[in-house]
Each structure stands twice: as structure tokens, then as C-alpha cells.
Design a protein around this motif. Structure first.
Motif, PDB file in Angstrom:
ATOM      1  N   GLU A 114       0.933  -1.198   0.029  1.00 29.44           N
ATOM      2  CA  GLU A 114       0.073   0.105  -0.013  1.00 29.44           C
ATOM      3  C   GLU A 114       0.833   1.309  -0.059  1.00 29.44           C
ATOM      4  OE1 GLU A 114      -3.322   0.133  -0.439  1.00 29.44           O
ATOM      5  OE2 GLU A 114      -3.060  -2.040  -0.630  1.00 29.44           O
ATOM      6  N   SER A 115       1.848   1.118   0.794  1.00 30.19           N
ATOM      7  CA  SER A 115       2.994   2.538   0.821  1.00 30.19           C
ATOM      8  C   SER A 115       3.474   2.644  -0.457  1.00 30.19           C
ATOM      9  CB  SER A 115       3.895   2.064   1.887  1.00 30.19           C
ATOM     10  OG  SER A 115       4.730   3.060   1.888  1.00 30.19           O
ATOM     11  N   ALA A 116       3.955   1.604  -1.098  1.00 33.33           N
ATOM     12  CA  ALA A 116       4.454   1.642  -2.664  1.00 33.33           C
ATOM     13  C   ALA A 116       3.569   2.177  -3.447  1.00 33.33           C
ATOM     14  CB  ALA A 116       5.103   0.337  -3.119  1.00 33.33           C
ATOM     15  N   LYS A 117       2.332   1.799  -3.416  1.00 32.80           N
ATOM     16  CA  LYS A 117       1.264   2.476  -4.401  1.00 32.80           C
ATOM     17  C   LYS A 117       1.114   3.893  -4.073  1.00 32.80           C
ATOM     18  CE  LYS A 117      -1.442  -1.940  -5.105  1.00 32.80           C
ATOM     19  NZ  LYS A 117      -2.520  -2.587  -4.860  1.00 32.80           N
ATOM     20  N   GLU A 118       1.036   4.207  -2.756  1.00 39.57           N
ATOM     21  CA  GLU A 118       1.037   5.673  -2.531  1.00 39.57           C
ATOM     22  C   GLU A 118       2.245   6.404  -2.919  1.00 39.57           C
ATOM     23  OE1 GLU A 118       0.835   7.953   1.605  1.00 39.57           O
ATOM     24  OE2 GLU A 118      -0.661   6.326   1.608  1.00 39.57           O
ATOM     25  N   ASP A 119       3.266   5.875  -2.898  1.00 40.50           N
ATOM     26  CA  ASP A 119       4.482   6.441  -3.331  1.00 40.50           C
ATOM     27  C   ASP A 119       4.167   6.694  -4.898  1.00 40.50           C
ATOM     28  OD1 ASP A 119       6.024   7.069  -1.174  1.00 40.50           O
ATOM     29  OD2 ASP A 119       7.293   5.615  -1.605  1.00 40.50           O
ATOM     30  N   PHE A 120       3.810   5.588  -5.758  1.00 35.89           N
ATOM     31  CA  PHE A 120       3.662   5.798  -7.063  1.00 35.89           C
ATOM     32  C   PHE A 120       2.731   6.934  -7.504  1.00 35.89           C
ATOM     33  CE2 PHE A 120       4.636   0.933  -7.823  1.00 35.89           C
ATOM     34  CZ  PHE A 120       5.915   1.072  -7.323  1.00 35.89           C
ATOM     35  N   SER A 121       1.844   7.113  -6.720  1.00 40.13           N
ATOM     36  CA  SER A 121       0.687   8.236  -6.957  1.00 40.13           C
ATOM     37  C   SER A 121       1.406   9.278  -6.697  1.00 40.13           C
ATOM     38  CB  SER A 121      -0.601   7.914  -6.102  1.00 40.13           C
ATOM     39  OG  SER A 121      -0.380   8.280  -4.836  1.00 40.13           O
ATOM     40  N   THR A 122       2.387   9.523  -5.925  1.00 39.09           N
ATOM     41  CA  THR A 122       2.999  10.876  -5.652  1.00 39.09           C
ATOM     42  C   THR A 122       3.714  11.545  -7.094  1.00 39.09           C
ATOM     43  OG1 THR A 122       5.034  10.401  -4.737  1.00 39.09           O
ATOM     44  CG2 THR A 122       2.939  10.887  -3.378  1.00 39.09           C
ATOM     45  N   VAL A 123       4.086  10.512  -7.967  1.00 43.57           N
ATOM     46  CA  VAL A 123       4.732  10.919  -9.071  1.00 43.57           C
ATOM     47  C   VAL A 123       3.875  11.245 -10.374  1.00 43.57           C
ATOM     48  CG1 VAL A 123       6.550   9.982 -11.059  1.00 43.57           C
ATOM     49  CG2 VAL A 123       6.686   8.999  -8.630  1.00 43.57           C
ATOM     50  N   ARG A 124       3.959  12.378 -10.902  1.00 48.88           N
ATOM     51  CA  ARG A 124       3.102  13.175 -12.004  1.00 48.88           C
ATOM     52  C   ARG A 124       3.105  12.336 -13.025  1.00 48.88           C
ATOM     53  NH1 ARG A 124       3.800  17.952 -15.466  1.00 48.88           N
ATOM     54  NH2 ARG A 124       1.973  18.031 -16.521  1.00 48.88           N
ATOM     55  N   SER A 125       1.912  11.891 -13.634  1.00 48.62           N
ATOM     56  CA  SER A 125       1.864  11.362 -15.110  1.00 48.62           C
ATOM     57  C   SER A 125       1.290  12.551 -15.869  1.00 48.62           C
ATOM     58  CB  SER A 125       0.916  10.067 -15.000  1.00 48.62           C
ATOM     59  OG  SER A 125      -0.570  10.678 -14.407  1.00 48.62           O
ATOM     60  N   GLY A 126       0.620  12.212 -16.937  1.00 48.15           N
ATOM     61  CA  GLY A 126       0.250  13.259 -17.840  1.00 48.15           C
ATOM     62  C   GLY A 126      -0.873  14.257 -17.228  1.00 48.15           C
ATOM     63  N   ARG A 127      -1.826  13.608 -16.394  1.00 44.57           N
ATOM     64  CA  ARG A 127      -2.949  14.519 -15.825  1.00 44.57           C
ATOM     65  C   ARG A 127      -2.467  14.785 -14.571  1.00 44.57           C
ATOM     66  NH1 ARG A 127      -8.067  15.669 -16.532  1.00 44.57           N
ATOM     67  NH2 ARG A 127      -9.540  15.355 -14.654  1.00 44.57           N
ATOM     68  N   ALA A 128      -3.173  16.178 -14.116  1.00 40.84           N
ATOM     69  CA  ALA A 128      -2.733  16.750 -12.742  1.00 40.84           C
ATOM     70  C   ALA A 128      -3.624  15.757 -11.657  1.00 40.84           C
ATOM     71  CB  ALA A 128      -3.106  18.137 -12.736  1.00 40.84           C
ATOM     72  N   ASN A 129      -3.075  15.547 -10.762  1.00 44.05           N
ATOM     73  CA  ASN A 129      -3.609  14.894  -9.642  1.00 44.05           C
ATOM     74  C   ASN A 129      -3.428  15.365  -8.201  1.00 44.05           C
ATOM     75  OD1 ASN A 129      -4.465  12.933  -7.971  1.00 44.05           O
ATOM     76  ND2 ASN A 129      -3.477  11.214  -8.892  1.00 44.05           N
ATOM     77  N   PRO A 130      -4.369  15.829  -7.509  1.00 48.33           N
ATOM     78  CA  PRO A 130      -4.427  16.411  -6.271  1.00 48.33           C
ATOM     79  C   PRO A 130      -3.247  15.514  -5.397  1.00 48.33           C
ATOM     80  CG  PRO A 130      -6.692  16.300  -6.936  1.00 48.33           C
ATOM     81  CD  PRO A 130      -5.943  15.707  -7.819  1.00 48.33           C
TER      82      PRO A 130
END
Length: 184
Positions: A18-34
């Protein structure tokens, strides 16, 4: 005793995934994500506080995030923290009520950099899972005098299966993030 070791190991490995998935979500992809800004540290009355605790964030457009502080007096501090977090290359604008953060279009080179960052985070997660497995194996070895060798061998096989399942989950999340990053 063996069941306790295995259940604790499964719980710790699940938290690591879960921590790894959360870390992945902090890396920006094409769309802005809060999610990109949730952990940005803001100096709030002398205490570093995550932005997610100080403001709400929405993304009305693909490359824009609107940050609305709960406490209007923190507006300047939040703006300073967002400007300081320039690893995203964002343009930060403040109109006195809200902050608009506009993210630039990602170049191919920048996307590849982000893929390297995500792969590094994935490898860190796999190392953490292997460390948890090693500790569990040591705990099982410590039980050798109290429990039969067959039970220990069965538990070690189950431990390997648990580890493989969790490593596969990290790898799947990593592949999804890489695909998302390279998508134009």
C-alpha cells in the motif's frame, strides 16, 4: 506460533505494498492529480505540515489544480511551499482566495525520468518485502526447537508464496504506473 509469524508477515507486507502504491501516486503522470501535492510540507506556524491537512484540492482541468486553504492566513505559506516544490515544474498563482497550480505538458525526456523514479520506488518496495521475509524466516528458525521440522518447512514454503504474491502486486502497480507515464 507459526500462524502468528505468518499473519504478522502478511500484514506488514500488505502495508508495504500500500505504501508503494501511495508512493507511485505522488509521481506525476500526464494529468494533474491532487495526490501529487498531498505531502508537500508547508511551514504552518513553525511546524512542517502536509498540504493535504491545510487545504482542499480539486482539478477542474487536466493540467490545473485549485488549492483552497481552510485557513486563509496560511495562503502565503502554502504558495511558498508549492513554489519550493518545483520538481513538478508548476506555475503557481494566488488570487487572494485560492491558489491555482498549472502543470506544464510533460516532455518525452521528463516522462522517462519519472519512469526511472518510479522504478527506483518499486525496487525499494521489493527490498522492503525481502527484509520482512528475512525477519520472518529468522523468527521461524527460532521456533525450530519447539516445533517440528516438517511444520517449519511448510511454513517457509507458505512464506515464499506470501512474498511472491506481494512482490507481484508491487510489480503490477509499477507496470500500471509506467504505462500511465508513457501514455501521451
Amino acid at each position: 506460533m507459526i500462524a502468528d509469524v505468518l499473519s504478522e508477515t502478511t500484514e506488514r507486507m500488505t502495508k508495504t505494498v500500500e505504501s508503494a502504491k501511495e508512493d507511485f501516486s505522488t509521481v506525476r503522470s500526464g494529468r494533474a492529480n491532487p495526490q501529487l501535492f498531498q505531502k508537500v510540507p508547508v511551514d504552518y506556524y513553525g511546524t512542517p505540515t502536509p498540504l493535504g491537512q491545510l487545504a482542499s484540492m480539486q482539478n477542474p482541468e487536466a493540467r490545473m489544480i485549485i488549492v483552497t486553504p481552510y485557513d486563509k492566513s496560511a495562503l502565503k505559506d502554502i504558495e511558498k511551499a508549492l513554489v519550493a516544490a518545483q520538481n513538478l515544474g508548476a506555475t503557481v498563482g494566488n488570487d487572494g482566495e485560492i491558489i491555482r497550480v498549472t502543470l506544464p505538458e510533460l516532455t518525452e525526456e521528463r516522462r522517462r525520468e519519472f519512469v526511472k523514479i518510479v522504478r527506483g520506488k518499486g525496487e525499494d518496495a521489493r527490498v522492503a518485502l525481502r527484509n520482512i521475509r528475512r525477519k520472518a524466516k529468522d523468527d521461524l528458525d527460532a521456533l525450530k526447537g519447539e516445533v517440528g521440522d516438517d511444520e517449519i518447512a511448510r511454513a517457509e514454503k507458505e512464506l515464499e508464496q506470501i512474498t511472491k504474491t506481494h512482490v507481484d502486486q508491487v510489480d503490477d502497480a509499477l507496470k500500471r504506473k509506467e504505462t500511465e507515464l508513457l501514455e501521451v
